[in-house]
Design an enzyme around this catalytic site. Structure first.
Site, short mmCIF file in Angstrom:
data_model
loop_
_atom_site.label_atom_id
_atom_site.label_comp_id
_atom_site.label_asym_id
_atom_site.label_seq_id
_atom_site.Cartn_x
_atom_site.Cartn_y
_atom_site.Cartn_z
N GLU A 103 0.82 -1.21 0.00
CA GLU A 103 0.00 0.00 0.00
C GLU A 103 0.86 1.26 0.00
O GLU A 103 0.57 2.22 -0.73
CB GLU A 103 -0.95 -0.01 1.21
CG GLU A 103 -2.06 -1.04 1.08
CD GLU A 103 -3.00 -1.04 2.28
OE1 GLU A 103 -2.80 -0.20 3.19
OE2 GLU A 103 -3.91 -1.88 2.33
N HIS A 142 -10.42 1.85 0.52
CA HIS A 142 -10.87 0.99 1.61
C HIS A 142 -12.39 0.79 1.62
O HIS A 142 -12.90 0.01 2.43
CB HIS A 142 -10.43 1.58 2.96
CG HIS A 142 -8.97 1.40 3.23
ND1 HIS A 142 -8.01 2.20 2.65
CD2 HIS A 142 -8.29 0.51 4.02
CE1 HIS A 142 -6.81 1.81 3.07
NE2 HIS A 142 -6.95 0.80 3.88
#
Length: 277
Positions: free
Chosen positions: A128, A161
């Protein structure tokens, strides 16, 4: 690419199932391998001059590596002084016993064999931060400037997310309102965290700092602030929370001073800002 790669596999297993975790490891590692090629294509298309080495541009370099690994992590631990104090106070065997146990080879061996631990502490922080910070920020800075890039890049990270909503709905976890409320809170939290690690990446020019901070925050989780008000050691714990925030604000710029880390390759991209106008 990053979020979409998680859903190329068939099946309806939950995210914590070993097969799901292994497949998603493969997906995000493939995306992480492709992402530098996107940056390289971009640097060639806009004719970045002077062009720093690609890996240096992505924050993978030796100059200033040690302070880049230690100072941002220390700064983050200072911010979490309250939760760390709370853990120390609540430890049944004492904080030194817990720290010693954490460095035990048997403990590490157990962690490495735990796929969820590997996901949360290694693969997710590494991939990420590499994709959303190291590969994204160099393309944003020439177009927006470094300050704006700090606040724009975490928008993508926060929105990424939201894919957890579909899984929660599919497995009937909580009500729709609770799921959406949780998603909104997670977006705010991940946005603030993303802005923080983007700030570190731009100031230090290194990937290792954001990655270690990400892993540490995943381990700690969101601070249980509500429990402080009812804690038996409330004065001590509450003071540690306040002191941690105060010290963090005082040390934020000194600990991320570019002088510790050498010339950041991102600074050279500001010379090409007009190419994005």
């Amino acid at each position: 690419m990053y979020v979409g790669s998680l859903y190329v596999w068939r099946g309806n297993l939950p995210r914590d199932h070993p097969n799901t975790i292994k497949r998603r490891f493969t997906s995000v590692l493939c995306v992480s391998a492709v992402s530098p090629l996107v940056v390289l294509t971009w640097t060639n298309s806009v004719k970045v001059r002077p062009s720093p080495p690609l890996w240096a541009l992505l924050g993978i370099r030796l100059e200033g590596f040690v302070p880049a690994a230690l100072l941002p992590l220390t700064l983050t631990m200072v911010l979490f002084l309250g939760p760390l104090t709370q853990l120390a106070v609540e430890s049944s065997k004492g904080i030194f016993h817990d720290v010693k146990a954490g460095f035990n080879s048997r403990s590490w061996s157990k962690c490495v064999k735990d796929l969820r631990w590997l996901r949360n502490q290694v693969v997710a922080p590494l991939t990420e931060e590499f994709v959303f910070r190291a590969c994204m920020i160099p393309m944003l800075v020439p177009c927006t400037g470094p300050t704006a890039a700090i606040f724009i890049s975490p928008l993508f990270f926060g929105v990424a997310h939201f894919h957890h909503i579909t899984e929660q709905l599919r497995f009937g976890q909580d009500t729709v309102f609770e799921i959406l409320t949780c998603a909104a809170f997670q977006f705010v939290y991940t946005y603030i965290f993303g802005a923080y690690t983007a700030f570190i990446f731009i100031r230090t020019g290194h990937l290792v700092g954001p990655m270690l901070c990400h892993s540490f925050c995943n381990q700690m989780g969101f601070p249980a602030i509500g429990s402080v008000l009812h804690h038996p050691q409330k004065p001590v714990v509450l003071l540690s929370y306040q002191l941690g925030i105060l010290l963090f604000l005082i040390l934020l710029f000194p600990f991320t001073d570019p002088a510790f880390y050498g010339m950041s390759p991102i600074c050279s991209l500001l010379l090409t800002r007009s190419a994005c106008a």
